[in-house]
Write a protein that holds these residues in place. Structure first.
Motif: not given
Length: 604
Positions: A92-93, A98-102, A172-177
């Motif tokens: 989900e993250y 991918v759609i641009g969430t920072t 969660a913030a550091r995960v790559s797409p």
């Protein structure tokens, strides 16, 4: 005034006293009475009220470690839940990125989730806790009075949530797409040493699954293991405490029966009782004539009003002769000063014999030092200046049965009350054995209402009752921690099961039977239970032995005899097996709900 005595006595209670500091309360009372022409020497503060308020402040230090322990337990469970939740939402993250969430926005999402849970859970917990407190102590409950504590509890819980979710938020913030989209929410081992050819069975697969998600496994085992370690350690200490041995240590001179009038009449009335002392030589001979009574050791007591720097207090004191001073207060029992009897007698010297709780400073605001000069005033009005010539180690004279904050010489006691010939206030009766007949004979001779008779058996029964209450409190706390750890365990197992539905479907498609899947799931639960029991018994047993040794060396509960808590350990193991067993049944039934094709198609 009539013959020097006041005709009236006014008793006052100050408005808002419950919410004031003790020193400020005393200052306000003194200022009010001074403004109304009442001198300071006419003011007497209620010792019951001020002593109890000081005691309440002192015991708060025992609640703080318990509160910290509960907060740590909550933090571990909250961290585990958010860690597993974040791992399960990796895809989900990844899609959001991918759609641009920072990363900042993802951190905000996870933190908002924690905030919403806090807003729902913390007020509910405070209401339930308040309702329980009101139900237990309705007469002493005050919502307004407890409002600061409720606010502090809410703030501590909110801080605990914030700190607990910090690491999952960063993860969660550091995960790559790309990694997130590929993730199944379940870790796989990548170490080369684990890539071996071996026979695959439900039990070997359970072992591999137990080791795959190592971080989640460690967190869950820490939660379970701490509960088990605390249980075994606490149960070991509680089982090792002997009320009988504690009673022996508590009785004066290790006697069987303690006869005393020390608690009759208070410090003010003590001289009057001493002048008509019921502990006579005739009574002593009658007791010694009873079959089974071997000897009687006696201790003298006197009283005076001590003028401390901040207040004057009427106190009782043990009076030692030279032999008793050498027996109970040798040089090795002193922290400071000297205990030479001749020096004490010649200089009106006293020895400070305070307790471990430092009652002098806690209740009377006085910190003793060698060389201090205090005024002791007898109840007849005779004032004598005394010098603190020694400070004993805490409670070294408590074994006499006639304990006091100061110990006096016979010479000083004679100066305070020259007309009192018999100051014996405590008799410690030693018997060869104890029986109902002996007890009846002793009590039949001690019918004077001024006398209090206490037997070792009575004291042991009282201590046993107190120990049971303490045990129930400890086990209630451990039950609370056990529930937290079970929530953590079930959360871990359930998320693992949900994340592996596709994997289980593939295994069954290549020949693994439903029975083998059931065995594998049961074996995984048994791995958690087995490792938890091993940690609990191993670490808890060692810590229990260490605590037994330390507590025995400080003589807190007398001499402890190591007793392994077999029954408590068995109950813990059974409870663990019941919970894991129930989960195994639920997990097996859940796995059978979906068809093989549906499980293989599962992607989220």
């Amino acid at each position: 005034m009539a013959q020097g005595e006041p005709l009236f006595e006014f008793r006052l209670r100050y408005t808002g006293a419950d919410s004031m500091e003790l020193e400020q309360l005393k200052a306000d009372i003194a200022a009010f009475l001074s403004a109304n022409d009442v001198s300071e020497d006419q003011i007497f503060y209620s010792s019951n009220y001020f002593d109890m308020q000081g005691f309440k402040s002192g015991v708060m230090k025992y609640y703080i470690p318990v509160a910290i322990l509960l907060l740590v337990a909550c933090a571990v469970v909250i961290y585990s839940i958010f860690f597993i939740s974040v791992k399960g939402k990796m895809r989900e993250y990844g899609r959001l990125k991918v759609i641009g969430t920072t990363p900042k926005q993802i951190r905000r999402i996870v933190r908002r989730e924690g905030l919403l849970l806090s807003l729902c859970g913390i007020p509910l917990g405070l209401l339930v806790g308040g309702a329980i407190g009101f139900a237990i102590f309705p007469a002493h409950w005050s919502w307004m009075g407890n409002l600061p504590y409720l606010a502090a509890t809410a703030a501590a819980c909110a801080l605990t949530v914030f700190l607990s979710i910090h690491a999952p938020v960063r993860m969660a913030a550091r995960v790559s797409p790309i990694e997130a989209v590929r993730s199944s929410g379940y870790e796989t081992a990548t170490d080369r040493k684990d890539q071996k050819n071996h026979r695959i069975t439900p039990f070997s697969m359970a072992q591999m699954n137990f080791r795959r998600s190592r971080k989640k496994t460690v967190i869950t085992l820490v939660s379970l293991g701490l509960t088990g370690v605390f249980l075994v350690t606490a149960a070991t200490v509680l089982n090792s405490i002997s009320p009988e041995k504690m009673a022996i240590e508590a009785m004066g001179d290790h006697c069987n029966y303690e006869v005393s009038w020390m608690d009759s009449g208070g410090a003010e009335g003590l001289p009057a009782i001493a002048r008509e002392n019921p502990l006579t030589e005739e009574l002593r001979q009658e007791l010694l004539a009873i079959d089974g009574v071997e000897s009687i050791t006696s201790h003298e007591v006197t009283s005076a009003t001590v003028k401390f720097p901040q207040e004057s207090v009427a106190l009782k004191f043990p009076v030692f002769d030279r032999e008793q001073m050498e027996q109970w207060l040798p040089e090795e029992n002193l922290e400071q000063g000297s205990v030479d009897y001749e020096e004490l007698a010649a200089n009106n010297g006293v020895i400070v014999t305070d307790s471990e709780d430092h009652f002098l400073s806690m209740f009377y605001g006085y910190t003793p030092a060698v060389g201090d000069v205090l005024t002791f005033e007898s109840m007849d009005g005779k004032a004598i200046e005394v010098t603190v010539m020694g400070i004993a180690k805490p409670s070294v004279t408590s074994g006499t049965g006639a304990w006091g904050l100061f110990t006096l010489t016979e010479e000083l006691a004679d100066q305070l009350y020259p007309d009192i010939e018999n100051r014996e206030a405590v008799w410690n009766v030693h018997t060869s054995e104890d029986s109902d007949a002996l007890r009846a004979s002793i009590f039949s001779l001690l019918e004077n209402p001024v006398l209090t008779v206490f037997s070792r058996a009575d004291h042991a029964a009282s201590l046993e009752s107190q120990l049971k209450m303490m045990t129930r409190g400890v086990y209630l706390l451990l039950a609370f921690l056990f529930v937290f750890s079970m929530v953590n365990l079930v959360n871990t197992l359930m998320t693992n099961l949900l994340a592996r539905q596709q994997e289980l479907g593939i295994l069954q498609s290549v020949g693994m039977t439903g029975k083998q899947v059931s065995r594998m799931l049961i074996a995984e639960c048994l791995w958690y239970a087995g490792v938890t029991v091993f940690l609990s018994v191993g670490i808890g047993g060692i810590l229990g032995w260490i605590f037994d040794y330390v507590i025995s060396s400080f003589n807190i509960f007398g001499e402890l005899s190591y007793q392994f808590p077999l029954m408590e350990t068995v109950v813990f193991v059974l409870a663990l097996l019941v919970v894991t067993g129930i989960f195994s049944v639920v997990a097996v039934r859940y796995s059978k709900r979906l068809s093989l094709v549906e499980r293989i198609k599962t992607m989220d």
